[in-house]
Motif scaffolding. Structure first.
Motif, mmCIF file in Angstrom:
data_model
loop_
_atom_site.group_PDB
_atom_site.id
_atom_site.type_symbol
_atom_site.label_atom_id
_atom_site.label_comp_id
_atom_site.label_asym_id
_atom_site.label_seq_id
_atom_site.Cartn_x
_atom_site.Cartn_y
_atom_site.Cartn_z
ATOM 1 N N ASP A 148 0.809 -1.223 0.000
ATOM 2 C CA ASP A 148 0.000 0.000 0.000
ATOM 3 C C ASP A 148 0.845 1.278 0.000
ATOM 4 N N LYS A 149 2.182 1.143 0.006
ATOM 5 C CA LYS A 149 3.039 2.329 0.004
ATOM 6 C C LYS A 149 3.663 2.619 -1.369
ATOM 7 N N SER A 175 5.632 6.195 -2.225
ATOM 8 C CA SER A 175 7.061 5.942 -2.331
ATOM 9 C C SER A 175 7.600 6.359 -3.701
#
Length: 433
Positions: free
Chosen positions: A193-194, A198
């Motif tokens: 989910d990053k 990112s």
């Protein structure tokens, strides 16, 4: 009934038997997943929800369960077909049996799933994102950029531990043509989910030194196909579409394009393919340079010969051109000389005529002036004659002088003074008494 009340378990058993009797079959249900949890035993517990399209509020909810054996089979099938992890927040079409347990209450047991329904929803979301980008006028901005001819400075966004990153660097640095590249890794999370935040952070770091790079490569390798959902977000797509450097994506998804694949300058299937693309791009540039070199070696000597021949031709034509020009200039000068002579003669005659006219005018004016002055002199002469003492004396007047000066006042004379009296004819002297 009032005298024989049911216990709660009895009532729940009655509900269970009623549901089993009324709903004995399985049913296909459209819903959205929520609170998906897989426990250590392999079972998956979740909730199915339905939201009001207008207010996004919950209008229905049911507890769901997928038993371990079924879940392992359905999850692999679903993720393989959709490229989407089986997680909360996705719309699914599932086949369920309806059950009721005295302790745990009402629940839906999943026995099958239709990935095409979820694929349609994912496609709809992608389409909505692309339509929004197109409406904002940024959908094709990155595609309109040009990759520099010698694209060697490459900013790489990837996980440092990803196998795809190693394959990319190996393919790039050990290319068959000996081309030199200068890749630099900007680490980012490429699954989970990053992913979105990112990669955007890595793009921001590259943007701060954009002049140092020719292109950006976003690669991912070795991860699960189901981890690609993070690449289908509006914010990440908008950042990629508006990025000032060409972006090349190779995130290992061969079947469908993610949203950032659609907005990137170039989309390839794998990190290795991204490296091959850069090598081929530089190879094409090298081939063009080789062609230019061959052209120079072949065409320049021929061009020199042609230009020398053309120069010799001009040199051969120079004497005749000079002679012709001299004749033309001589003719022009003769014509000017004739025109000057004619003009001078005309001017001379004009000035001579003007002088004759002026001379005649001066002579006429001089004669008039002489006559005028002669007449004026005659008038003055007559006036002078009229005022002469001789004329007065002839009229009978006399003039008395004392010491040679005319006497005009008798009081100035003294007895014994001698005076001279002049007449028209002769004079005489007398003494004052």
């Amino acid at each position: 009934m009032e005298n024989n009340p049911l216990s709660l378990v009895q009532l729940n058993s009655l509900v269970r038997r009623s549901i089993e009797a009324c709903l004995p079959d399985t049913y296909w249900v459209q819903a959205e997943t929520s609170d998906v949890r897989a426990n250590s035993s392999g079972h998956c517990y979740l909730e199915f929800v339905q939201k009001d399209p207008a207010g996004n509020t919950l209008i229905a909810k049911a507890r769901g369960i997928i038993w371990a054996g079924t879940f392992a089979r359905l999850r692999a099938y679903f993720e393989r077909e959709t490229g989407q992890a089986f997680v909360s927040g996705i719309k699914v079409l599932v086949k369920v049996s309806v059950g009721f347990h005295e302790l745990y209450g009402y629940s839906l047991t999943v026995v099958d799933i239709d990935p095409t329904y979820t694929l349609g929803d994912l496609a709809r979301k992608r389409k909505e994102i692309l339509n929004r980008l197109d409406k904002e006028g940024i959908l094709t901005l990155n595609k309109e950029l040009e990759i520099p001819e010698a694209a060697q400075r490459i900013a790489v966004i990837s996980s440092p531990t990803a196998a795809g990153y190693g394959d990319f660097c190996n393919q790039l640095n050990n290319n068959a043509f000996g081309f030199v590249f200068y890749p630099r890794l900007f680490p980012a999370v490429m699954q989970g989910d990053k992913v979105e935040i990112s990669i955007i952070s890595a793009l921001n770091r590259i943007y701060e030194e954009a002049d140092n790079w020719d292109a950006v490569v976003i690669i991912r390798g070795g991860g699960a196909t189901s981890d690609l959902s993070g690449f289908d977000t509006y914010d990440l797509a908008a950042n990629c579409a508006q990025f000032p450097l060409p972006i090349i994506t190779g995130i290992g998804h061969e079947r469908d394009d993610t949203v950032i694949d659609m907005v990137a300058h170039t989309r390839v299937k794998t990190p290795t393919a991204a490296a091959e693309f850069l090598v081929n791009h530089l190879r094409q540039t090298a081939e063009r340079l080789d062609n230019f070199i061959q052209y120079i070696y072949q065409e320049v000597p021929q061009r020199i010969v042609r230009e020398r021949e053309r120069l010799d031709g001009w040199l051969a034509r120079i004497p005749s051109k000079i002679q012709l020009r001299i004749q033309q200039e001589s003719f022009i000068q003769e014509r000017f000389a004739r025109r000057i002579g004619t003009a001078l003669q005309t001017r001379f005659q004009s000035e001579k005529h003007r002088q004759e006219i002026c001379l005649q005018r001066m002579q006429t004016a001089l004669r008039v002036r002489m006559q005028t002055e002669k007449h004026r002199i005659e008038l003055y002469s007559e006036r002078i004659k009229a005022a002469s003492p001789d004329i007065l004396l002839k009229r009978g007047y006399s003039m008395t002088l004392k010491d040679g000066k005319a006497v005009t006042d008798a009081s100035r004379l003294r007895p014994g003074d001698t005076v001279e009296t002049r007449l028209a004819k002769g004079s005489f002297k007398s003494k004052v008494i």
